[in-house]
Write an enzyme that holds these catalytic residues in place. Structure first.
Site, PDB file in Angstrom:
ATOM      1  N   GLY A  77      -0.701  -0.021   1.179  1.00 36.31           N
ATOM      2  CA  GLY A  77      -0.578   0.093  -0.270  1.00 36.31           C
ATOM      3  C   GLY A  77      -1.870   0.581  -0.894  1.00 36.31           C
ATOM      4  O   GLY A  77      -2.934   0.585  -0.266  1.00 36.31           O
ATOM      5  N   CYS A  78      -1.791   0.998  -2.151  1.00 34.41           N
ATOM      6  CA  CYS A  78      -2.950   1.602  -2.821  1.00 34.41           C
ATOM      7  C   CYS A  78      -4.053   0.588  -3.111  1.00 34.41           C
ATOM      8  O   CYS A  78      -5.203   0.764  -2.695  1.00 34.41           O
ATOM      9  CB  CYS A  78      -2.506   2.329  -4.084  1.00 34.41           C
ATOM     10  SG  CYS A  78      -1.464   1.357  -5.194  1.00 34.41           S
ATOM     11  N   PHE A  79      -3.717  -0.500  -3.822  1.00 36.62           N
ATOM     12  CA  PHE A  79      -4.725  -1.531  -4.059  1.00 36.62           C
ATOM     13  C   PHE A  79      -5.202  -2.116  -2.733  1.00 36.62           C
ATOM     14  O   PHE A  79      -6.389  -2.419  -2.558  1.00 36.62           O
ATOM     15  CB  PHE A  79      -4.161  -2.649  -4.940  1.00 36.62           C
ATOM     16  CG  PHE A  79      -4.424  -2.472  -6.411  1.00 36.62           C
ATOM     17  CD1 PHE A  79      -5.694  -2.228  -6.895  1.00 36.62           C
ATOM     18  CD2 PHE A  79      -3.386  -2.586  -7.332  1.00 36.62           C
ATOM     19  CE1 PHE A  79      -5.943  -2.077  -8.254  1.00 36.62           C
ATOM     20  CE2 PHE A  79      -3.615  -2.430  -8.693  1.00 36.62           C
ATOM     21  CZ  PHE A  79      -4.906  -2.185  -9.159  1.00 36.62           C
TER      22      PHE A  79
END
Length: 321
Positions: free
Chosen positions: A132-134
């Protein structure tokens, strides 16, 4: 001979970013753009920026390809694969969250696709769960300290652009709400926390508590995070730890100067900076949520799995103004 590529969910932000990247990749050719909701529509009619890049029409019919990217909403990849059997020889890279915590699916075992710690496993895999990005931004900020068993209580804030919420219009992505506005969401309960801790705890010999407050920003793309921990090491020692940890990671840059998000927007880079005051340090990290946080990292994983240079098709300049 170029390898054939298919993108499932090509009409979304991450799918369209893959089209943009892969259209110029020297070793692949896009053969399939799949969409259930937009079948029959030309991809450039949805994204005019692709007008001179790709003239393919979206379809809801499956054809076999060498490499398949799943750009579906979270929790839909597993169902899609159940309904659409794919050859075991096809490299599958899932950009959703279906296989990040539990990677088993039939004959496949999805490897967590963070190249900075799982390069060798990715290189041998036909099934990759893109982070995921975070999760990417925060893990890259914390992993060098985890390796030294220096993490216990971590307090992190992070701000993300509106593209992080996906293409579907929501009240909090509408321009009139987002413009000149900022808000916290999923405080201490973000879905990426378990993903982060699973990987961090592999390196750290004690359980880590991550207290994460994400924020919505009034910009389109990018992520900036700051993590605060207690640490008695000198700044020089800390920077040496980070530079040594990432010495073989072409997309992670450790800076001793103040950093900002525009250094990474439109690139696959993560830039990290550390500040120290007393016995506390703040680790700042910034990425493009659609590139190193999604599509760019997926291409990086594709390159590794095929034995190509990691930066193939990813030599991108940041948007400075």
């Amino acid at each position: 001979m170029k390898k054939s590529v298919g993108i499932i969910g090509a009409n979304g932000y991450t799918g369209s970013e893959l089209v943009r990247l892969l259209a110029f990749h020297p070793n692949v050719e896009i053969k399939l753009l799949y969409s259930r909701s937009k079948a029959g529509v030309k991809i450039s009619d949805l994204y005019p920026d692709l007008e001179a890049v790709c003239d393919l029409v979206l379809t809801n019919e499956i054809s076999q390809v060498d490499i398949l990217f799943l750009c579906l909403p979270h929790k839909e990849s597993r169902n899609w694969l159940n309904e659409n059997p794919i050859s075991d020889e096809t490299l599958i890279i899932d950009l959703g969250n279906d296989f990040r915590l539990e990677g088993n699916f039939g004959n496949r075992n999805f490897i967590y696709g963070l190249p900075e710690i799982y390069f060798n496993e990715i290189k041998e895999s036909k099934s990759i769960a893109n982070p995921g990005c975070f999760a990417t931004a925060i893990q890259l900020a914390l992993l060098p300290l985890a390796k030294e068993n220096l993490l216990k209580d971590v307090y992190t804030t992070g701000i993300t652009g509106s593209t992080g919420a996906g293409q579907s219009l929501q009240p909090t992505t509408h321009f009139t709400w987002r413009n000149d506005n900022i808000s916290a969401y999923k405080t201490l309960n973000h879905q990426h926390v378990d993903e982060i801790l699973k990987q961090v705890n592999v390196l750290n010999n004690q359980e880590v508590e991550l207290n994460f407050v994400p924020w919505r920003g009034d910009f389109a793309r990018g992520i900036f995070t700051s993590s605060i921990i207690g640490c008695d090491l000198e700044s020089e020692t800390i920077y040496s730890l980070y530079k040594d940890f990432y010495k073989d990671s072409p997309f992670v840059k450790v800076s001793e100067k103040p950093i900002d998000m525009k250094q990474v927007v439109n690139t696959n880079f993560c830039v990290i900076q550390i500040e120290k005051q007393g016995n506390k340090i703040a680790i700042h990290s910034t990425i493009d949520n659609l590139l190193k946080g999604a599509s760019g990292q997926a291409v990086q994983n594709m390159n590794i799995a095929n034995g190509w240079e990691q930066n193939l098709g990813l030599n991108l300049k940041p948007v400075a103004f």
